[in-house]
Design an enzyme around this catalytic site. Structure first.
Site, PDB file in Angstrom:
ATOM      1  N   ASP A   5     -18.623 -34.098  21.229  1.00  0.00           N
ATOM      2  CA  ASP A   5     -19.826 -33.708  21.042  1.00  0.00           C
ATOM      3  C   ASP A   5     -19.850 -32.016  21.082  1.00  0.00           C
ATOM      4  O   ASP A   5     -20.561 -31.663  19.822  1.00  0.00           O
ATOM      5  CB  ASP A   5     -20.803 -33.669  23.022  1.00  0.00           C
ATOM      6  CG  ASP A   5     -21.265 -35.335  22.845  1.00  0.00           C
ATOM      7  OD1 ASP A   5     -20.864 -35.865  22.054  1.00  0.00           O
ATOM      8  OD2 ASP A   5     -21.297 -35.407  24.083  1.00  0.00           O
ATOM      9  N   GLU A  49     -16.587 -30.733  20.025  1.00  0.00           N
ATOM     10  CA  GLU A  49     -16.282 -30.331  18.883  1.00  0.00           C
ATOM     11  C   GLU A  49     -17.223 -30.437  17.591  1.00  0.00           C
ATOM     12  O   GLU A  49     -17.447 -29.963  16.567  1.00  0.00           O
ATOM     13  CB  GLU A  49     -15.606 -31.476  18.417  1.00  0.00           C
ATOM     14  CG  GLU A  49     -14.775 -30.598  17.764  1.00  0.00           C
ATOM     15  CD  GLU A  49     -13.371 -31.787  17.336  1.00  0.00           C
ATOM     16  OE1 GLU A  49     -13.120 -32.131  18.559  1.00  0.00           O
ATOM     17  OE2 GLU A  49     -12.493 -31.876  16.569  1.00  0.00           O
ATOM     18  N   ARG A  50     -18.441 -31.185  17.306  1.00  0.00           N
ATOM     19  CA  ARG A  50     -19.194 -31.468  16.604  1.00  0.00           C
ATOM     20  C   ARG A  50     -19.933 -30.318  15.755  1.00  0.00           C
ATOM     21  O   ARG A  50     -20.007 -29.617  15.405  1.00  0.00           O
ATOM     22  CB  ARG A  50     -19.611 -32.955  16.343  1.00  0.00           C
ATOM     23  CG  ARG A  50     -19.206 -34.188  16.341  1.00  0.00           C
ATOM     24  CD  ARG A  50     -19.378 -35.647  16.726  1.00  0.00           C
ATOM     25  NE  ARG A  50     -18.579 -36.418  16.434  1.00  0.00           N
ATOM     26  CZ  ARG A  50     -18.062 -37.215  17.307  1.00  0.00           C
ATOM     27  NH1 ARG A  50     -19.238 -37.722  17.727  1.00  0.00           N
ATOM     28  NH2 ARG A  50     -16.924 -38.091  16.889  1.00  0.00           N
ATOM     29  N   ILE A 102      -2.719 -32.552  14.268  1.00  0.00           N
ATOM     30  CA  ILE A 102      -3.706 -32.084  15.155  1.00  0.00           C
ATOM     31  C   ILE A 102      -3.210 -30.735  14.958  1.00  0.00           C
ATOM     32  O   ILE A 102      -2.196 -30.114  14.281  1.00  0.00           O
ATOM     33  CB  ILE A 102      -2.301 -32.586  16.076  1.00  0.00           C
ATOM     34  CG1 ILE A 102      -2.199 -34.076  16.745  1.00  0.00           C
ATOM     35  CG2 ILE A 102      -3.355 -31.805  17.810  1.00  0.00           C
ATOM     36  CD1 ILE A 102      -3.486 -33.963  17.090  1.00  0.00           C
TER      37      ILE A 102
HETATM   38  C1  LIG Z   1      -7.131 -30.078   8.458  1.00  0.00           C
HETATM   39  C2  LIG Z   1      -7.564 -30.961  10.407  1.00  0.00           C
HETATM   40  C3  LIG Z   1      -7.533 -30.948  11.462  1.00  0.00           C
HETATM   41  C4  LIG Z   1      -7.315 -31.960  12.368  1.00  0.00           C
HETATM   42  N1  LIG Z   1      -7.530 -31.924  13.298  1.00  0.00           N
HETATM   43  C5  LIG Z   1      -7.300 -32.169  14.862  1.00  0.00           C
HETATM   44  C6  LIG Z   1      -7.019 -31.955  16.305  1.00  0.00           C
HETATM   45  O1  LIG Z   1      -7.098 -30.964  16.468  1.00  0.00           O
HETATM   46  N2  LIG Z   1      -6.967 -33.428  17.024  1.00  0.00           N
HETATM   47  C7  LIG Z   1      -7.295 -34.802  16.999  1.00  0.00           C
HETATM   48  O2  LIG Z   1      -7.172 -35.178  17.534  1.00  0.00           O
HETATM   49  N3  LIG Z   1      -7.226 -34.951  15.197  1.00  0.00           N
HETATM   50  C8  LIG Z   1      -7.915 -34.270  14.601  1.00  0.00           C
HETATM   51  N4  LIG Z   1      -7.704 -33.844  12.873  1.00  0.00           N
HETATM   52  C9  LIG Z   1      -8.126 -35.420  12.627  1.00  0.00           C
HETATM   53  C10 LIG Z   1      -9.012 -36.715  12.538  1.00  0.00           C
HETATM   54  O3  LIG Z   1     -10.615 -35.988  13.305  1.00  0.00           O
HETATM   55  C11 LIG Z   1      -9.082 -37.785  12.031  1.00  0.00           C
HETATM   56  O4  LIG Z   1      -8.453 -37.914  10.761  1.00  0.00           O
HETATM   57  C12 LIG Z   1     -10.549 -38.488  11.195  1.00  0.00           C
HETATM   58  O5  LIG Z   1     -10.920 -38.508  12.246  1.00  0.00           O
HETATM   59  C13 LIG Z   1     -10.351 -39.346  10.614  1.00  0.00           C
HETATM   60  O6  LIG Z   1      -9.472 -40.241  11.187  1.00  0.00           O
HETATM   61  P1  LIG Z   1      -9.230 -40.898   9.850  1.00  0.00           P
HETATM   62  O7  LIG Z   1      -7.582 -40.089   9.473  1.00  0.00           O
HETATM   63  O8  LIG Z   1      -7.223 -42.042  10.636  1.00  0.00           O
HETATM   64  O9  LIG Z   1      -9.353 -41.727   8.953  1.00  0.00           O
HETATM   65  P2  LIG Z   1     -10.054 -43.503   9.233  1.00  0.00           P
HETATM   66  O10 LIG Z   1     -10.542 -43.793  10.624  1.00  0.00           O
HETATM   67  O11 LIG Z   1      -8.610 -44.348   8.786  1.00  0.00           O
HETATM   68  O12 LIG Z   1     -10.891 -43.483   7.825  1.00  0.00           O
HETATM   69  C14 LIG Z   1     -10.671 -43.662   6.626  1.00  0.00           C
HETATM   70  C15 LIG Z   1     -12.228 -43.507   5.789  1.00  0.00           C
HETATM   71  O13 LIG Z   1     -12.511 -45.573   6.201  1.00  0.00           O
HETATM   72  C16 LIG Z   1     -14.558 -45.300   7.044  1.00  0.00           C
HETATM   73  N5  LIG Z   1     -14.511 -45.805   8.107  1.00  0.00           N
HETATM   74  C17 LIG Z   1     -13.599 -45.827   8.987  1.00  0.00           C
HETATM   75  N6  LIG Z   1     -14.126 -46.723   9.558  1.00  0.00           N
HETATM   76  C18 LIG Z   1     -15.220 -46.994   9.280  1.00  0.00           C
HETATM   77  C19 LIG Z   1     -16.611 -47.537   9.643  1.00  0.00           C
HETATM   78  N7  LIG Z   1     -17.007 -48.431  10.737  1.00  0.00           N
HETATM   79  N8  LIG Z   1     -17.523 -47.471   8.861  1.00  0.00           N
HETATM   80  C20 LIG Z   1     -17.409 -47.275   7.979  1.00  0.00           C
HETATM   81  N9  LIG Z   1     -16.727 -46.444   7.638  1.00  0.00           N
HETATM   82  C21 LIG Z   1     -15.473 -46.488   8.072  1.00  0.00           C
HETATM   83  C22 LIG Z   1     -13.782 -43.137   7.289  1.00  0.00           C
HETATM   84  O14 LIG Z   1     -14.957 -42.361   7.266  1.00  0.00           O
HETATM   85  C23 LIG Z   1     -13.257 -42.872   5.728  1.00  0.00           C
HETATM   86  O15 LIG Z   1     -14.425 -42.626   4.846  1.00  0.00           O
HETATM   87  C24 LIG Z   1      -7.596 -32.955  12.000  1.00  0.00           C
HETATM   88  C25 LIG Z   1      -7.504 -33.855  10.558  1.00  0.00           C
HETATM   89  C26 LIG Z   1      -7.392 -33.039   9.507  1.00  0.00           C
HETATM   90  C27 LIG Z   1      -7.408 -33.380   8.355  1.00  0.00           C
END
Ligand SMILES: Cc1cc2nc3c(=O)[nH]c(=O)nc-3n(C[C@H](O)[C@H](O)[C@H](O)COP(=O)(O)OP(=O)(O)OC[C@H]3O[C@@H](n4cnc5c(N)ncnc54)[C@H](O)[C@@H]3O)c2cc1C
Length: 380
Positions: free
Chosen positions: A241, A243-244, A157
């Site tokens: 939306d 945020e992206r 976060i």
């Molecule tokens: C610096 C930083 C700041 C962040 N800030 C915030 C924040 O403020 N608030 C917050 O809530 N989160 C935050 N995040 C979290 C971030 O949004 C998530 O880490 C991100 O959405 C990916 O989730 P995950 O790391 O669990 O990856 P996973 O979901 O485990 O994915 C791992 C890999 O599998 C792939 N994958 C997963 N599902 C599928 C599918 N169905 N089809 C194909 N490929 C797939 C993914 O694309 C990825 O390559 C932050 C992360 C970082 C590193």
């Protein structure tokens, strides 16, 4: 030209640029090296009103529109994607979401203190077991009398280690799926709230990222966002939306900055009796970088314009985020390539930029998730 930058927007950008030239650029390398959250700079950002950039004037902010916010985020990320993230997590992810979805009382209580930077906001969606599959979150909320009791862990976060207040997504009952998800305003001072570990990251090293741990955390029922149960999934999706678009704009700013460094270097560096810019293989990189940056700019400004018109920006935001964030990585890699070994050395800004660039295709929904969203729309 498809877009025009107004006098007011020009002034906002110039103010930010002057601030960054004076306060951010000189210490950027040191802050990155040390992984330091620069409190003095953040205080100045607050004085200049940057934490109000996504919060409406009525609640103490100075939000103009999403296009202006995109311009601001882009410019900020040219200097420091880390500090642009600090601003975005508080003002956009917390403030803008609450401004759109909170009750009048909630907005009056929390938005002015976040807009001035007195309190730092953040948004807790991601969990150790729920990343891309965000709807499967398992932080629970149980109604007990006049309170909700929250239990769970949020991870990665932005701003959590320095956050005073968070928007937290939790489920009343996992078997209800998205209908069971609610959004809560959780103050870091509430009983049962603690900021867990702070992560040591590859990039965005001045932006503090950490956990939020909720152990029987007591949240007054007045802090259920919107005052109604089951609205969390809606808040989450509309928040993503915006945020992206913000994240895309930041990746654009970073790419522009890497490109500027690469172009300058290619004109200065001489090999085989002349500037390396003269070599067609270098020109290919330069021309492709410039073209992709311009394409990303149009996609982002278009998505921001759709948000400003109140339209459904989901597909446009995914196109913009996917293209711009992946483009940013390609451009950063080529910027290092053009610098040769100098690009691999920390004294050169493109080294930091390449590390910073990687996060954009991961956060706010990975590039794979954006492709899933795009295909969901294309199938219809
Ligand atoms: C610096 C930083 C700041 C962040 N800030 C915030 C924040 O403020 N608030 C917050 O809530 N989160 C935050 N995040 C979290 C971030 O949004 C998530 O880490 C991100 O959405 C990916 O989730 P995950 O790391 O669990 O990856 P996973 O979901 O485990 O994915 C791992 C890999 O599998 C792939 N994958 C997963 N599902 C599928 C599918 N169905 N089809 C194909 N490929 C797939 C993914 O694309 C990825 O390559 C932050 C992360 C970082 C590193």
């Amino acid at each position: 030209m498809l877009y025009e930058i107004s006098e007011e927007q020009r002034i906002i950008i110039d103010t930010l640029r002057n601030f960054c030239e004076k306060m951010v650029k000189p210490v950027e390398e040191e802050n990155d090296k040390e992984g330091r959250y620069p409190e003095d700079i953040v205080k100045e950002m607050a004085k200049l009103g940057f934490f109000g950039s996504a919060i409406p004037e009525k609640y103490g902010g100075n939000f103009v529109d999403y296009f202006t916010l995109a311009l601001l985020s882009e410019e900020f990320a040219r200097y420091s994607p880390s500090l642009a993230t600090v601003m975005g997590a508080s003002s956009l992810l917390f403030g803008n979401n609450l401004a759109r979805n909170g009750t009048e009382k909630q907005k009056e209580k929390y938005l002015p203190i976040v807009a001035t930077g007195e309190w730092m906001g953040c948004m807790g969606l991601t969990e150790p077991g729920a990343g891309s599959d965000a709807m499967s979150l398992s932080t629970t909320a149980k109604k007990v009398g006049d309170e909700y009791i929250l239990n769970g862990t949020k991870t990665f976060i932005s701003n959590a280690p320095v956050g005073d207040v968070a928007l937290v997504y939790a489920t009343l009952d996992k078997s209800l799926g998205p209908k069971g998800i609610c959004t809560f305003i959780v103050e870091s001072g509430f009983e049962g709230y603690s900021a867990g570990k702070k992560f040591d990251k590859m990039g965005l090293r001045s932006s503090p990222t950490g956990e939020i741990i909720l152990e029987d955390c007591r949240v007054p029922k007045e802090n259920l966002v919107g005052g109604e149960e089951g609205l969390g999934a809606k808040h989450m999706i509309s928040g993503l939306d915006t945020e992206r678009v913000g994240w895309g704009a930041m990746s654009l700013g970073l790419a522009q900055s890497a490109f500027d460094e690469a172009l300058k270097y290619s004109l200065e560096r001489e090999q085989f009796g002349g500037p390396i810019f003269n070599f067609q293989m270098v020109q290919k990189m330069i021309a492709d970088m410039a073209t992709e940056i311009e394409a990303a700019r149009l996609l982002i400004y278009n998505a921001a314009a759709i948000l400003d018109k109140g339209g459904n920006a989901r597909l446009a935001a995914s196109y913009a985020k996917l293209f711009s964030c992946d483009m940013c990585m390609r451009v950063a890699v080529d910027a290092v390539q053009i610098h040769g070994s100098y690009g691999y050395i920390k004294e050169f800004r493109v080294e930091r930029m390449m590390r910073d660039a990687k996060i954009f295709s991961i956060g706010a929904g990975t590039s794979e998730v954006q492709r899933m969203i795009i295909c969901h729309y294309l199938r219809k």
